[in-house]
Design a protein around this motif. Sequence first.
Motif, mmCIF file in Angstrom:
data_model
loop_
_atom_site.group_PDB
_atom_site.id
_atom_site.type_symbol
_atom_site.label_atom_id
_atom_site.label_comp_id
_atom_site.label_asym_id
_atom_site.label_seq_id
_atom_site.Cartn_x
_atom_site.Cartn_y
_atom_site.Cartn_z
ATOM 1 N N LEU A 58 29.866 29.422 37.138
ATOM 2 C CA LEU A 58 30.314 29.764 35.787
ATOM 3 C C LEU A 58 31.721 30.335 35.814
ATOM 4 O O LEU A 58 32.509 30.092 34.917
ATOM 5 C CB LEU A 58 29.361 30.798 35.173
ATOM 6 N N ARG A 112 26.345 20.728 40.072
ATOM 7 C CA ARG A 112 26.350 22.161 39.775
ATOM 8 C C ARG A 112 27.634 22.838 40.255
ATOM 9 O O ARG A 112 28.088 22.630 41.392
ATOM 10 C CB ARG A 112 25.144 22.833 40.442
ATOM 11 N N THR A 151 24.868 28.936 37.224
ATOM 12 C CA THR A 151 25.792 27.821 37.393
ATOM 13 C C THR A 151 25.833 26.998 36.112
ATOM 14 O O THR A 151 24.940 27.065 35.272
ATOM 15 C CB THR A 151 25.348 26.899 38.547
ATOM 16 N N SER A 152 26.888 26.239 35.979
ATOM 17 C CA SER A 152 26.996 25.212 34.945
ATOM 18 C C SER A 152 27.068 23.871 35.685
ATOM 19 O O SER A 152 26.605 23.770 36.824
ATOM 20 C CB SER A 152 28.236 25.455 34.084
ATOM 21 N N TYR A 153 27.618 22.882 35.081
ATOM 22 C CA TYR A 153 27.745 21.599 35.758
ATOM 23 C C TYR A 153 28.960 20.864 35.230
ATOM 24 O O TYR A 153 29.500 21.163 34.171
ATOM 25 C CB TYR A 153 26.481 20.742 35.577
ATOM 26 N N HIS A 186 20.851 28.031 27.680
ATOM 27 C CA HIS A 186 21.377 28.097 29.042
ATOM 28 C C HIS A 186 20.304 28.451 30.065
ATOM 29 O O HIS A 186 20.025 27.678 30.968
ATOM 30 C CB HIS A 186 22.556 29.074 29.166
#
Length: 429
Positions: free
Chosen positions: A128, A125, A415-417, A404
């Motif tokens: 963004l 993680r 968060t993104s990854y 998302h």
Amino acid sequence: MSRSVKKTVTDLDLHDQMIALGDAAKAAQKILQRSSHAVRQNALKAAAAAIREAEADLLEANAADVAQAREMGKDDAFIDRLALDEGRIEGMAAGLDAIAERPDPLGAIDQSWDRADGMHFDRVRVPLGVVAVIFESRPNVAADAAALCLKSGNATILRGGSESRRSVERILQAVRHGLEKAGLPAEVVNIVPTQDRAAVGELFRMTEHIDLLIPRGGRSLVARVQEESRVPVLGHLMGVNHSYIHASADPKMAQEVVVNAKMRRTGVCGATETMLIDRAIASEMLPGLVHALSAAGCRVRGDETAKSICPEIEAANESDWDQEWLDAVIGVHVVDGVDEALQHIDQHGTGHTECILASDQEVADRFLRDVDAAIVMHNASTQFADGGEFGFGAEIGIATGRLHARGPVGAEHLTSYHYHVRGTGHIRP
């Protein structure tokens, strides 16, 4: 010989102001992303303490905002969303403390696996980046958004409505105090420095500075953002929510839950706006439900069948089923079982929160499986549609889309990854 004068952000024209704001947010986010969880926790706790210490000033600022809104003719539901009191201020501060105590979303490994040749994969993680939030009257959105973004390593750019300007500015002073006390740059949290509506259009085009844009407000605001923004949007659509009373529902429970779902706070997006009730029990249960709602101060508008059972209620029209009242008004529609209830919700719901009141577990499970909504309740008030109630500390909104994130958006959902791939000299043939 003349000396050049350094320009401040407010000396620039609107476009250049917004670019300078975006540059500052991006630079601050890089520092925040490298910070430890302990540093971010300390910043949140210091911000919570600063909000508590600023209670008197915040109440004074909010009173001025409320007085202005009343002068503008805003209704009671709007005033309720805007107003702060000691309890709501403590709720904001407690929310920041709760967010601080949540696990660190950054660096968390979602998935981990190995290939047969020994190569190792982790999905990890990461933030963004910069998140912009456009919101209307509720000043607590500023605290929630800033805190959740801080926790998840994101910088924020906030643009609130003019009606809550004084309150929002005072809240963000407290959050910035927490940032500085923890050794983080104040520019982690930013406010658009003008109420000029053109600034919103500038945000839509800042693709090099903003990674996600979140609108919090009515249908017109969300529609404009989704139609015009070049920046990815996480939609928070209005809550045309239903409480469906199945024939197997416990009458006492159903009455208590529906009154709470409608009347606890009528101006929140989790409030029930339409009650659906099975025809098989309508004659028996509806009079008591109408009486309880009316006694709580709610106007009841019903279809022909409901009105034939309770002549004292108002007649509903077809447009009522699409209304987010945000007020002490509820529509009542009589249905022939779960199939018709699901059909009505599919046609008129907004994908926010739906509830079934039923003792029949098979029917409840079917409703939970088949209804198209971000949150589906069984024997529980729709007013629980709130990130704090979900244990997230707070929320940045209720996402009603499918990509998302969906439902209450907490820090981990901001968060993104990326993937970490570890080898021992592996080469690809």
